[in-house]
Design an enzyme around this catalytic site. Structure first.
Site, PDB file in Angstrom:
ATOM      1  N   GLY A   1      32.529 -14.894 -26.130  1.00  0.00           N
ATOM      2  CA  GLY A   1      33.087 -16.232 -25.903  1.00  0.00           C
ATOM      3  C   GLY A   1      34.595 -16.259 -26.095  1.00  0.00           C
TER       4      GLY A   1
ATOM      5  N   GLU B   1      25.048 -13.446 -38.084  1.00  0.00           N
ATOM      6  CA  GLU B   1      23.930 -13.837 -37.221  1.00  0.00           C
ATOM      7  C   GLU B   1      23.107 -12.579 -36.919  1.00  0.00           C
ATOM      8  OE1 GLU B   1      24.787 -14.933 -33.110  1.00  0.00           O
ATOM      9  OE2 GLU B   1      23.299 -16.528 -33.275  1.00  0.00           O
TER      10      GLU B   1
ATOM     11  N   LYS C   1      25.143 -16.644 -13.365  1.00  0.00           N
ATOM     12  CA  LYS C   1      24.899 -15.230 -13.673  1.00  0.00           C
ATOM     13  C   LYS C   1      23.935 -15.148 -14.849  1.00  0.00           C
ATOM     14  CE  LYS C   1      26.411 -12.159 -16.486  1.00  0.00           C
ATOM     15  NZ  LYS C   1      25.219 -11.312 -16.663  1.00  0.00           N
TER      16      LYS C   1
ATOM     17  N   GLY D   1      26.529 -17.541 -25.213  1.00  0.00           N
ATOM     18  CA  GLY D   1      26.384 -16.150 -25.629  1.00  0.00           C
ATOM     19  C   GLY D   1      27.031 -15.945 -26.974  1.00  0.00           C
ATOM     20  N   SER D   2      27.444 -14.708 -27.214  1.00  0.00           N
ATOM     21  CA  SER D   2      27.973 -14.372 -28.526  1.00  0.00           C
ATOM     22  C   SER D   2      29.381 -14.928 -28.717  1.00  0.00           C
ATOM     23  CB  SER D   2      27.996 -12.850 -28.686  1.00  0.00           C
ATOM     24  OG  SER D   2      28.815 -12.294 -27.681  1.00  0.00           O
ATOM     25  N   THR D   3      29.755 -15.142 -29.957  1.00  0.00           N
ATOM     26  CA  THR D   3      31.094 -15.640 -30.264  1.00  0.00           C
ATOM     27  C   THR D   3      32.152 -14.630 -29.801  1.00  0.00           C
ATOM     28  OG1 THR D   3      30.267 -17.018 -32.028  1.00  0.00           O
ATOM     29  CG2 THR D   3      32.573 -16.392 -32.192  1.00  0.00           C
ATOM     30  N   GLU D   4      31.864 -13.323 -29.924  1.00  0.00           N
ATOM     31  CA  GLU D   4      32.853 -12.292 -29.538  1.00  0.00           C
ATOM     32  C   GLU D   4      33.159 -12.385 -28.037  1.00  0.00           C
ATOM     33  OE1 GLU D   4      29.935 -11.635 -31.163  1.00  0.00           O
ATOM     34  OE2 GLU D   4      30.942 -11.639 -33.109  1.00  0.00           O
TER      35      GLU D   4
ATOM     36  N   CYS E   1      19.831 -19.223 -31.067  1.00  0.00           N
ATOM     37  CA  CYS E   1      21.128 -19.606 -31.648  1.00  0.00           C
ATOM     38  C   CYS E   1      20.939 -20.659 -32.731  1.00  0.00           C
ATOM     39  CB  CYS E   1      22.050 -20.119 -30.563  1.00  0.00           C
ATOM     40  SG  CYS E   1      21.314 -21.433 -29.590  1.00  0.00           S
TER      41      CYS E   1
ATOM     42  N   GLU F   1      28.957 -22.210 -25.735  1.00  0.00           N
ATOM     43  CA  GLU F   1      27.829 -22.333 -26.678  1.00  0.00           C
ATOM     44  C   GLU F   1      27.644 -20.966 -27.300  1.00  0.00           C
ATOM     45  OE1 GLU F   1      26.465 -25.037 -27.478  1.00  0.00           O
ATOM     46  OE2 GLU F   1      26.358 -26.410 -25.785  1.00  0.00           O
TER      47      GLU F   1
HETATM   48  P1  TAP Z   1      26.486 -11.929 -24.896  1.00  0.00           P
HETATM   49  O1  TAP Z   1      26.432 -10.473 -25.072  1.00  0.00           O
HETATM   50  O2  TAP Z   1      27.709 -12.640 -25.322  1.00  0.00           O
HETATM   51  O3  TAP Z   1      26.177 -12.195 -23.347  1.00  0.00           O
HETATM   52  C1  TAP Z   1      26.038 -13.480 -22.824  1.00  0.00           C
HETATM   53  C2  TAP Z   1      26.299 -13.439 -21.322  1.00  0.00           C
HETATM   54  O4  TAP Z   1      27.663 -13.093 -21.103  1.00  0.00           O
HETATM   55  C3  TAP Z   1      25.490 -12.393 -20.572  1.00  0.00           C
HETATM   56  O5  TAP Z   1      25.133 -12.903 -19.302  1.00  0.00           O
HETATM   57  C4  TAP Z   1      26.488 -11.254 -20.458  1.00  0.00           C
HETATM   58  O6  TAP Z   1      26.223 -10.379 -19.392  1.00  0.00           O
HETATM   59  C5  TAP Z   1      27.766 -12.014 -20.216  1.00  0.00           C
HETATM   60  N1  TAP Z   1      28.975 -11.245 -20.492  1.00  0.00           N
HETATM   61  C6  TAP Z   1      29.125 -10.184 -21.319  1.00  0.00           C
HETATM   62  N2  TAP Z   1      30.407  -9.744 -21.286  1.00  0.00           N
HETATM   63  C7  TAP Z   1      31.090 -10.545 -20.437  1.00  0.00           C
HETATM   64  C8  TAP Z   1      32.432 -10.605 -19.983  1.00  0.00           C
HETATM   65  N3  TAP Z   1      33.355  -9.751 -20.424  1.00  0.00           N
HETATM   66  N4  TAP Z   1      32.783 -11.558 -19.093  1.00  0.00           N
HETATM   67  C9  TAP Z   1      31.870 -12.447 -18.645  1.00  0.00           C
HETATM   68  N5  TAP Z   1      30.568 -12.425 -19.026  1.00  0.00           N
HETATM   69  C10 TAP Z   1      30.172 -11.507 -19.930  1.00  0.00           C
HETATM   70  O7  TAP Z   1      25.309 -12.664 -25.655  1.00  0.00           O
HETATM   71  P2  TAP Z   1      23.770 -12.281 -25.688  1.00  0.00           P
HETATM   72  O8  TAP Z   1      23.617 -11.085 -26.537  1.00  0.00           O
HETATM   73  O9  TAP Z   1      23.219 -12.254 -24.308  1.00  0.00           O
HETATM   74  O10 TAP Z   1      23.152 -13.558 -26.394  1.00  0.00           O
HETATM   75  C11 TAP Z   1      23.074 -13.665 -27.751  1.00  0.00           C
HETATM   76  C12 TAP Z   1      24.168 -14.558 -28.295  1.00  0.00           C
HETATM   77  O11 TAP Z   1      24.171 -15.803 -27.606  1.00  0.00           O
HETATM   78  C13 TAP Z   1      23.953 -14.920 -29.751  1.00  0.00           C
HETATM   79  O12 TAP Z   1      25.175 -14.869 -30.437  1.00  0.00           O
HETATM   80  C14 TAP Z   1      23.464 -16.362 -29.692  1.00  0.00           C
HETATM   81  O13 TAP Z   1      23.691 -17.121 -30.838  1.00  0.00           O
HETATM   82  C15 TAP Z   1      24.216 -16.883 -28.534  1.00  0.00           C
HETATM   83  N6  TAP Z   1      23.533 -18.046 -27.977  1.00  0.00           N
HETATM   84  C16 TAP Z   1      24.075 -19.258 -28.184  1.00  0.00           C
HETATM   85  C17 TAP Z   1      23.416 -20.376 -27.713  1.00  0.00           C
HETATM   86  C18 TAP Z   1      24.007 -21.714 -27.918  1.00  0.00           C
HETATM   87  S1  TAP Z   1      23.362 -22.924 -27.063  1.00  0.00           S
HETATM   88  N7  TAP Z   1      24.990 -21.921 -28.735  1.00  0.00           N
HETATM   89  C19 TAP Z   1      22.212 -20.249 -27.048  1.00  0.00           C
HETATM   90  C20 TAP Z   1      21.689 -18.988 -26.863  1.00  0.00           C
HETATM   91  C21 TAP Z   1      22.369 -17.883 -27.335  1.00  0.00           C
HETATM   92  P3  TAP Z   1      25.301  -9.042 -19.563  1.00  0.00           P
HETATM   93  O14 TAP Z   1      24.069  -9.374 -18.893  1.00  0.00           O
HETATM   94  O15 TAP Z   1      26.040  -7.944 -18.918  1.00  0.00           O
HETATM   95  O16 TAP Z   1      25.138  -8.827 -21.030  1.00  0.00           O
END
Ligand code: TAP
Length: 453
Positions: free
Chosen positions: A212, A356, A154, A207-210, A263, A229
């Site tokens: 996660g 962050e 996804k 994705g985000s810690t929240e 990240c 991650e």
């Molecule tokens: P999130 O808002 O956490 O979204 C990540 C993914 O999860 C998206 O595909 C999102 O779908 C999906 N998602 C959201 N709610 C969900 C739920 N209840 N159940 C299952 N899936 C769900 O993060 P983001 O804003 O896209 O990315 C930024 C964050 O990712 C930052 O905190 C960054 O540090 C972290 N990140 C970490 C790494 C590593 S390798 N540690 C790498 C890149 C990013 P939608 O499309 O609907 O939002």
């Protein structure tokens, strides 16, 4: 049928409309994956390897197309997007060597012998964020496929285009139907079904810690395997005995890469107090030299942020009386632009220092001595990345061992290398991706006792 219109973050113009996958369609895709996986796991290892190499070749033949899609749909500068598409190819090639090397063990035991098998887990759900749609997809996809798992991916709702195209390329390469599927859609629909569906045996979430935390508790209900991650707030530690010129020249690229939506962004620069003034004098032209602008231009180094909402979030850390030391440039007019911004001095409890930001904002803070540098670096719930600049080898090793983080570089601003394990300490995640052992995360070890008496 609901749809999402992908917006070009550099122009604010629509790029493409994408149909969002429903919960029922997600269930059907998971069931197709489970059926396909039963055949995929029995494909001879050498043939699975050949198919992964054919997949890599398809990606290689479409690098420019994938890069252009990422530039249009995510705003990544074309040079960066080309590198990202190349990483998908390279990661597929790297893990194409794995199927023929999935050895078990032979263990002598009383009355017979015991052999172990690395069995594929089954169907794996990959949930990918919007910041690096291609590389992060490949980090889960390639080792899972190599292990004999089927993958349902996804992409983030905002950035699905390259993942959809990579899914098509997998089929063109000859991967059997159902082995790798891409389901554009919402986290609350597709992502949640992947977490809840009993046929999905593992989730790889970036994705985000929240979010996660929610995924982890959802997986707990099914004792589902999980790699997380998550976020980061990493330190770039510069000692007085370092090559301060090089540390300052590269510091912008350690934090403003992908407009800080990284990240691994080293968004807290910690500088030994005795060289702070020198470092700041060198950092200013380096920040102002970052080429921010049209992502389609070959020499652009930094593009826009992903959305207007995200820009407002980033800007909220730089309030009217924020201690802005200096800034780089950003285009005027349409596009979600935000200039590289350096904050100094910042209080240790200020949100810009502790949270962050996920944008091109960095703080600079002085320290005195090794112990203080380590304790400041560790004063964070996160532990993903980091850099250490020093000419003293012993200090480099002492500080590297002291900093609680998963990925460090010494005298370098690099972060992710697909040949080496990648992942976070503390709230930055759980488990490791990449490197030679990543396939293990997609298998279970089975032991079989064979009586000889
Ligand atoms: P999130 O808002 O956490 O979204 C990540 C993914 O999860 C998206 O595909 C999102 O779908 C999906 N998602 C959201 N709610 C969900 C739920 N209840 N159940 C299952 N899936 C769900 O993060 P983001 O804003 O896209 O990315 C930024 C964050 O990712 C930052 O905190 C960054 O540090 C972290 N990140 C970490 C790494 C590593 S390798 N540690 C790498 C890149 C990013 P939608 O499309 O609907 O939002």
């Amino acid at each position: 049928m609901s749809t999402y219109t992908v917006i070009n973050p550099a122009t604010e113009q629509p790029v493409q409309q994408v149909t969002l996958t429903s919960a029922e369609e997600t269930d059907a895709a998971i069931e197709r994956a489970a059926t396909a996986q039963r055949r995929w796991r029995n494909v001879a290892p050498g043939d699975r390897a050949k198919l992964l190499r054919a997949f890599a070749a398809q990606v290689d033949a479409h690098i420019e197309e994938l890069a252009a899609l990422e530039t249009a749909g995510s705003g990544h500068p074309s040079g960066a997007a080309t590198w990202e598409a190349g990483q998908v190819r390279d990661v597929l090639m790297y893990y194409s060597a794995a199927p023929e090397r999935m050895f078990g063990k032979q263990i002598p035991v009383p009355g017979g012998l015991d052999v172990t098998f690395a069995e594929p887990l089954g169907v794996v759900g990959l949930i990918v964020p919007w910041n690096f749609p291609m590389p992060i997809l490949s980090w889960g996809m390639a080792p899972a496929l190599a292990a004999g798992c089927a993958v349902v991916a996804k992409p983030a709702e905002m950035t699905p285009l390259t993942a959809i195209r990579i899914g098509e390329l997998a089929l063109q390469a000859g991967l059997p139907e159902g082995v790798f599927q891409v389901l554009p859609g919402k986290g609350s629909v597709v992502g949640q079904r992947l977490v809840e569906h009993p046929l999905v045996r593992k989730i790889v979430f970036t994705g985000s810690t929240e979010v996660g935390q929610q995924i982890m508790s959802g997986c707990a209900r099914h004792i589902k395997r999980l790699t997380l991650e998550l976020g980061g707030k990493s330190a770039n530690i510069v000692f007085a005995d370092a090559d301060v010129e090089k540390a300052a020249a590269t510091a912008p690229y350690a934090v403003f890469d992908n407009a800080g939506q990284d990240c691994c962004a080293r968004s807290r620069i910690l500088v030994e107090a005795s060289v702070l003034d020198k470092f700041m004098a060198l950092l200013e032209p380096a920040v102002q030299g970052v080429r921010v602008g049209d992502p389609t231009a070959a020499d652009t180094e930094m593009g826009p942020l992903i959305s207007a909402a995200h820009r407002a979030h980033v800007a909220s850390y730089v309030h009217a009386d924020a201690p802005v030391a200096f800034r780089g440039s950003a285009p005027q007019g349409p596009g979600y632009w935000y200039p590289p911004t350096v904050l100094a001095p910042v209080a240790a409890d200020s949100p810009a220092y502790t949270q962050e930001i996920f944008g091109p904002v960095v703080t600079v803070t002085p320290f005195t001595g090794e112990d203080e540098a380590i304790s400041m670096a560790n004063d964070s719930p996160y532990g993903l990345s980091g850099s250490i600049w020093t000419s003293n080898v012993g200090r480099a090793i002492r500080v590297a061992r002291g900093v609680e983080t998963g990925n460090l570089s010494v005298n370098s601003h690099s972060s992710v290398r697909y040949w080496t394990p990648f992942g976070g300490f503390k709230q930055s995640g759980l488990g490791r991706e990449l490197g030679p052992d990543a396939v293990d995360a997609f298998t279970e070890i089975k032991n079989v006792f064979i009586a000889t008496e």
